[in-house]
Design a protein around this motif. Structure first.
Motif, PDB file in Angstrom:
ATOM      1  N   SER A   6      -8.282  14.714  20.484  1.00 20.57           N
ATOM      2  CA  SER A   6      -7.855  15.160  19.123  1.00 20.57           C
ATOM      3  C   SER A   6      -6.349  15.300  18.790  1.00 20.57           C
ATOM      4  CB  SER A   6      -8.682  16.387  18.623  1.00 20.57           C
ATOM      5  OG  SER A   6      -8.335  17.574  19.623  1.00 20.57           O
ATOM      6  N   GLN A   7      -5.935  15.427  17.745  1.00 14.60           N
ATOM      7  CA  GLN A   7      -4.419  15.932  17.547  1.00 14.60           C
ATOM      8  C   GLN A   7      -3.889  17.043  18.038  1.00 14.60           C
ATOM      9  OE1 GLN A   7      -2.288  13.606  15.275  1.00 14.60           O
ATOM     10  NE2 GLN A   7      -3.754  12.552  16.344  1.00 14.60           N
ATOM     11  N   GLY A   8      -4.579  18.302  18.008  1.00 14.57           N
ATOM     12  CA  GLY A   8      -4.156  19.415  18.477  1.00 14.57           C
ATOM     13  C   GLY A   8      -2.921  19.870  17.483  1.00 14.57           C
ATOM     14  N   PRO A   9      -2.150  21.135  17.951  1.00 18.53           N
ATOM     15  CA  PRO A   9      -1.297  21.651  16.932  1.00 18.53           C
ATOM     16  C   PRO A   9      -0.091  20.978  17.264  1.00 18.53           C
ATOM     17  CG  PRO A   9      -1.471  23.079  19.246  1.00 18.53           C
ATOM     18  CD  PRO A   9      -2.760  22.011  19.185  1.00 18.53           C
ATOM     19  N   VAL A  10       0.869  20.971  16.053  1.00 14.62           N
ATOM     20  CA  VAL A  10       2.104  20.598  16.206  1.00 14.62           C
ATOM     21  C   VAL A  10       3.147  21.378  16.629  1.00 14.62           C
ATOM     22  CG1 VAL A  10       4.142  19.491  14.615  1.00 14.62           C
ATOM     23  CG2 VAL A  10       1.750  19.063  14.134  1.00 14.62           C
ATOM     24  N   THR A  11       3.894  21.116  17.819  1.00 12.91           N
ATOM     25  CA  THR A  11       4.753  22.304  18.412  1.00 12.91           C
ATOM     26  C   THR A  11       6.006  21.576  18.639  1.00 12.91           C
ATOM     27  OG1 THR A  11       4.025  21.436  20.738  1.00 12.91           O
ATOM     28  CG2 THR A  11       2.675  23.210  19.614  1.00 12.91           C
ATOM     29  N   ALA A  12       6.780  21.940  19.679  1.00 10.58           N
ATOM     30  CA  ALA A  12       7.901  21.326  19.934  1.00 10.58           C
ATOM     31  C   ALA A  12       9.200  21.237  18.708  1.00 10.58           C
ATOM     32  CB  ALA A  12       7.775  19.836  20.785  1.00 10.58           C
ATOM     33  N   ILE A  13       9.847  20.047  18.639  1.00  5.58           N
ATOM     34  CA  ILE A  13      10.759  19.869  17.780  1.00  5.58           C
ATOM     35  C   ILE A  13      10.241  19.901  16.175  1.00  5.58           C
ATOM     36  CG2 ILE A  13      12.634  18.143  16.813  1.00  5.58           C
ATOM     37  CD1 ILE A  13      13.140  17.480  19.485  1.00  5.58           C
ATOM     38  N   LEU A  14       9.226  19.250  15.974  1.00  3.47           N
ATOM     39  CA  LEU A  14       8.794  19.096  14.526  1.00  3.47           C
ATOM     40  C   LEU A  14       8.220  20.402  14.147  1.00  3.47           C
ATOM     41  CD1 LEU A  14       7.246  15.500  14.508  1.00  3.47           C
ATOM     42  CD2 LEU A  14       9.570  16.439  13.872  1.00  3.47           C
ATOM     43  N   GLY A  15       7.444  20.963  15.118  1.00  2.00           N
ATOM     44  CA  GLY A  15       6.699  22.215  15.005  1.00  2.00           C
ATOM     45  C   GLY A  15       7.638  23.355  14.570  1.00  2.00           C
ATOM     46  N   HIS A  16       8.969  23.355  15.266  1.00  2.00           N
ATOM     47  CA  HIS A  16       9.999  24.439  14.787  1.00  2.00           C
ATOM     48  C   HIS A  16      10.628  24.043  13.483  1.00  2.00           C
ATOM     49  CE1 HIS A  16      10.721  24.993  19.562  1.00  2.00           C
ATOM     50  NE2 HIS A  16       9.697  25.746  18.992  1.00  2.00           N
ATOM     51  N   MET A  17      10.552  22.809  12.890  1.00  2.00           N
ATOM     52  CA  MET A  17      10.813  22.449  11.751  1.00  2.00           C
ATOM     53  C   MET A  17       9.929  22.890  10.560  1.00  2.00           C
ATOM     54  SD  MET A  17      12.416  18.678  11.975  1.00  2.00           S
ATOM     55  CE  MET A  17      13.789  18.352  13.097  1.00  2.00           C
ATOM     56  N   GLY A  18       8.778  23.575  11.152  1.00  2.96           N
ATOM     57  CA  GLY A  18       7.750  24.214  10.101  1.00  2.96           C
ATOM     58  C   GLY A  18       6.898  23.048   9.563  1.00  2.96           C
ATOM     59  N   LEU A  19       6.819  21.666  10.416  1.00  8.91           N
ATOM     60  CA  LEU A  19       5.872  20.687   9.841  1.00  8.91           C
ATOM     61  C   LEU A  19       4.524  21.023  10.805  1.00  8.91           C
ATOM     62  CD1 LEU A  19       7.712  17.566  10.158  1.00  8.91           C
ATOM     63  CD2 LEU A  19       7.333  18.947   8.312  1.00  8.91           C
ATOM     64  N   ASP A  20       3.438  20.872  10.204  1.00  6.62           N
ATOM     65  CA  ASP A  20       2.053  20.886  10.686  1.00  6.62           C
ATOM     66  C   ASP A  20       1.219  19.702  10.833  1.00  6.62           C
ATOM     67  OD1 ASP A  20       1.035  20.436   8.169  1.00  6.62           O
ATOM     68  OD2 ASP A  20       0.975  22.895   8.056  1.00  6.62           O
ATOM     69  N   ALA A  21       0.048  19.826  11.214  1.00  2.73           N
ATOM     70  CA  ALA A  21      -0.735  18.704  11.213  1.00  2.73           C
ATOM     71  C   ALA A  21      -1.195  18.093  10.121  1.00  2.73           C
ATOM     72  CB  ALA A  21      -2.389  19.231  11.945  1.00  2.73           C
ATOM     73  N   ALA A  22      -0.939  18.487   8.933  1.00  2.00           N
ATOM     74  CA  ALA A  22      -1.025  17.965   7.533  1.00  2.00           C
ATOM     75  C   ALA A  22      -0.116  16.923   7.528  1.00  2.00           C
ATOM     76  CB  ALA A  22      -0.929  18.794   6.521  1.00  2.00           C
ATOM     77  N   SER A  23       1.239  17.048   8.003  1.00  2.00           N
ATOM     78  CA  SER A  23       2.348  16.156   7.869  1.00  2.00           C
ATOM     79  C   SER A  23       2.674  15.191   9.139  1.00  2.00           C
ATOM     80  CB  SER A  23       3.548  16.915   7.332  1.00  2.00           C
ATOM     81  OG  SER A  23       3.986  17.929   8.114  1.00  2.00           O
ATOM     82  N   VAL A  24       2.157  15.463  10.137  1.00  2.00           N
ATOM     83  CA  VAL A  24       2.275  14.669  11.413  1.00  2.00           C
ATOM     84  C   VAL A  24       1.078  14.184  11.770  1.00  2.00           C
ATOM     85  CG1 VAL A  24       3.365  15.156  13.694  1.00  2.00           C
ATOM     86  CG2 VAL A  24       4.225  16.485  11.753  1.00  2.00           C
TER      87      VAL A  24
END
Length: 364
Positions: free
Chosen positions: A343-361
């Motif tokens: 499954s997708q799992g949480p958005v972390t690392a670079i894109l997560g630090h930008m404030g993006l989440d599973a709805a946009s990644v």
């Protein structure tokens, strides 16, 4: 045994019985016709008897036999493709033959497989976008997913009928990078032209809907370019693409220019559709400063580089989406790996630090 296989077996039994029944009925009518001779009547012969030299009874026998044969043939012709065992499907592995291969880069090979299938789904152009297939090494019972590649326009090698199939049989192209310790890539590299492997599919990796997003930002490395090449190749050249206003922005990380997969094809698409496709090739293994003059960037994936890309494209989570595809280590640095259950799992690392989440990644 899958439901499809069970239905196929039942249909084949019914098909044999139908053909047997039709054959027996034809034989019965033919025997009666040949041995009955002309049947005279005390009444004035009908028009058919005068013209054809046969009685009404014989004429009815001929019509009955012809009708029975016609119905049987129609059922066989129109229904059999639905149940033939050689039809590519997501449930059962079928055998496909390698008809050609071409070296795309020093590490990546394009394999073309062909199989006997007359159904409309067999045409690779009818596969959903983005889609992939499963390839199995039957010697070790290992399975790997591979994104299907839009059929290259040029002939890869001499594709004369070496496989017992016609050139009109459907084909599937796969781009495979060979790893020293990769069991599947090494297995495929050892398959000779005309050799067979097992394949099933297609499966939808991610569903592209025209105009669902204003912008799709694609971040790729290695053979992770395959689904994005499939996506832009289909979306930009679709007959209805004039109504599709979706823009595509691609940043593709490669060690050096020689290892950029589909570089010429991608640049050609950008040339043809400059208002909808923008590409950045970022080289991670060269110190050649002239690459910037040739339209390349330099450096590994970083927060500053991706932030600049998203700012340039006016990325907005409300109408845009980021798609990421590449090796596990690449995903781990960009957005975090998928969960153990795929499954997708949480958005972390670079894109997560930008404030993006599973709805946009989305991780491919």
């Amino acid at each position: 045994m899958s439901f499809r296989r069970m239905y196929a077996n039942l249909f084949n039994i019914a098909r044999v019985r139908l053909c047997t029944s039709v054959g027996l009925k034809l034989r019965l009518h033919a025997t009666e016709f040949l041995h009955s001779g002309r049947v005279y009547s005390t009444k004035e012969p009908g028009l058919k008897e005068k013209v054809l030299g046969v009685s009404n009874r014989q004429y009815r026998n001929i019509l009955t036999a012809s009708g029975t044969f016609g119905v049987g043939f129609a059922l066989f012709y129109f229904l059999s493709p639905l149940f033939d065992d050689d039809r590519l499907n997501p449930e059962d592995f079928i055998k496909v033959k390698l008809v050609s291969k071409k070296q795309l880069t020093p590490e990546t090979t394009l394999y073309r497989f062909q199989y006997s299938d007359s159904s409309s789904l067999a045409q690779e152009s009818n596969f959903p976008v983005i889609s992939h297939v499963h390839v199995k090494d039957h010697t070790m019972q290992i399975m790997r997913p591979y994104t299907t590649i839009p059929v290259m326009s040029e002939t890869l090698v001499d594709e004369k009928d070496i496989t017992g199939l016609t050139n009109r049989s459907p084909t599937i192209d796969l781009a495979v990078k060979k790893y020293p310790q990769g069991p599947m890539s090494n297995f495929l590299s050892q398959i000779a032209i005309g050799g067979e492997i097992e394949m099933r599919g297609p499966y939808q990796t991610w569903s592209y809907i025209p105009n669902q997003y204003r912008l799709l930002t694609m971040i790729a490395a290695g053979t992770g370019i395959a689904p994005f090449y499939q996506l832009v190749h289909s979306a930009l050249q679709e007959k209805a693409s004039s109504k599709d206003k979706t823009r595509f922005s691609l940043i593709y990380y490669s060690h050096d220019p020689e290892n950029i997969i589909f570089k010429d094809e991608l640049l050609e698409l950008q040339k043809r559709f400059p208002e909808r496709l923008n590409i950045v090739f970022s080289l991670t293994g060269t110190d050649d400063l002239t690459i910037q003059q040739e339209g390349f960037a330099k450096g590994r994936v970083s927060y500053s580089q991706l932030a600049e890309l998203l700012k340039r494209d006016r990325f907005n989570p409300l109408d845009s989406k980021v798609l990421v595809c590449g090796p596990d280590g690449f995903l781990r640095n960009v957005c975090g790996q998928k969960a153990p259950d795929d499954s997708q799992g949480p958005v972390t690392a670079i894109l997560g630090h930008m404030g993006l989440d599973a709805a946009s990644v989305f991780k491919l």
